[in-house]
Design an enzyme around this catalytic site. Structure first.
Site, PDB file in Angstrom:
ATOM      1  CB  ILE A   1     -16.193 -48.017  33.647  1.00 19.87           C
ATOM      2  CG1 ILE A   1     -16.327 -47.761  32.137  1.00 19.87           C
ATOM      3  CG2 ILE A   1     -15.479 -46.855  34.329  1.00 19.87           C
ATOM      4  CD1 ILE A   1     -17.181 -46.514  31.795  1.00 19.87           C
ATOM      5  CB  SER A   2     -12.800 -51.748  30.669  1.00 23.44           C
ATOM      6  OG  SER A   2     -13.284 -52.964  31.186  1.00 23.44           O
ATOM      7  CD  GLN A   3      -6.117 -48.131  30.209  1.00 22.61           C
ATOM      8  OE1 GLN A   3      -5.805 -49.056  30.954  1.00 22.61           O
ATOM      9  NE2 GLN A   3      -5.249 -47.467  29.483  1.00 22.61           N
ATOM     10  N   PRO A   4     -10.556 -47.130  28.414  1.00 15.83           N
ATOM     11  CG  PRO A   4     -11.182 -44.902  28.001  1.00 15.83           C
ATOM     12  CD  PRO A   4     -10.580 -45.790  29.057  1.00 15.83           C
TER      13      PRO A   4
ATOM     14  NE  ARG B   1     -14.621 -44.939  29.360  1.00 14.98           N
ATOM     15  CZ  ARG B   1     -13.857 -44.787  30.445  1.00 14.98           C
ATOM     16  NH1 ARG B   1     -13.511 -43.584  30.845  1.00 14.98           N
ATOM     17  NH2 ARG B   1     -13.460 -45.837  31.131  1.00 14.98           N
TER      18      ARG B   1
END
Ligand code: SAH
Length: 218
Positions: free
Chosen positions: A66-69, A40
């Site tokens: 970028i979306s949260q994991p 990431r």
């Protein structure tokens, strides 16, 4: 250009992040293993690399995120992917989510409406080695009729209603996961199923917050 680096420190941080996701309730080992493999930190600007393994969303170019994991894991788990499934993602963004789908063995098609973001991410995916991910610059509301039907469709931007063209491009027996709702504060994670007769049903899975899906390309 030197090959992108993924060292022991980064692998260690990634392992901790995966443990955190497991504690937060992600159960699919396939999803967790795929996320363990995707570096990431290579999806953020070099200056922000140290943020990559915190469970947070993060700003990327063109005022996107970028979306949260956890969100990536949650959406991916809901997709119930089978190897070789053909998946359409709306909202390529950084390319991180697309890489997770690819690591799970899916055939990935992903659309982005910002040309600058699309081109930058397509180059990044090639550099990291994710050459099998097919990226498209276009308006996700139209889908990709030339490649339909898709076994799975994943929308990674908020929509007030289920886009009609995408429902049409979902295969019978397929699933679509999307953050649904017209509020800017939160949306309801929704999974739409199309059965073998083409009938649609949906289920809801809690609140999330996404950037809006916007019409047209820029
Ligand atoms: N999946 C991404 C998350 C990106 S945020 C990741 O893993 O990084 C949502 C993305 O959807 C943004 O990049 C935004 O530009 C894009 N988007 C919004 N509306 C769109 C549309 N109509 N078609 C394609 N992409 C769209």
């Amino acid at each position: 250009m030197p090959a992108p680096e993924d060292n022991y420190r980064q692998k260690g941080l990634r392992k901790k992040l995966i443990d955190e996701l497991r504690q937060k309730g992600i159960q699919s080992e396939e999803v967790l293993n795929a996320m363990l493999r995707v570096p990431r930190h290579l999806f953020l600007d070099k200056a922000f690399e140290s943020w990559a393994y915190k469970d947070n969303a993060f700003p990327i170019d063109c005022e996107q995120t970028i979306s949260q994991p956890y969100t990536v894991a949650f959406q991916t788990e809901l997709l119930q992917l089978k190897p070789r499934d053909k998946v359409l993602e709306i909202g390529l963004g950084s390319g991180y989510q697309a890489s997770v789908l690819f690591e799970m063995g899916a055939k990935v098609y992903s659309i982005e409406r910002f040309k600058a973001l699309h081109d930058q991410t397509a180059a990044r995916l090639r550099e990291i080695g994710y050459i099998g991910i097919r990226t498209f610059y276009g308006d996700g509301f139209m889908g990709l009729p030339a490649f339909a039907p898709f076994d799975r469709i994943l929308i990674t931007a908020a929509v007030p209603e289920i886009p009609q063209a995408l429902i049409e491009q979902l295969a019978n027996g397929g699933l679509m996961v999307l953050p649904l709702g017209s509020s800017q504060q939160f949306q309801i994670m929704t999974r739409v199923s199309k059965d073998e007769q083409g009938r649609i049903t949906s289920q809801q899975f809690g609140n999330f917050r996404f950037v809006p899906m916007l019409p047209g390309k820029v």
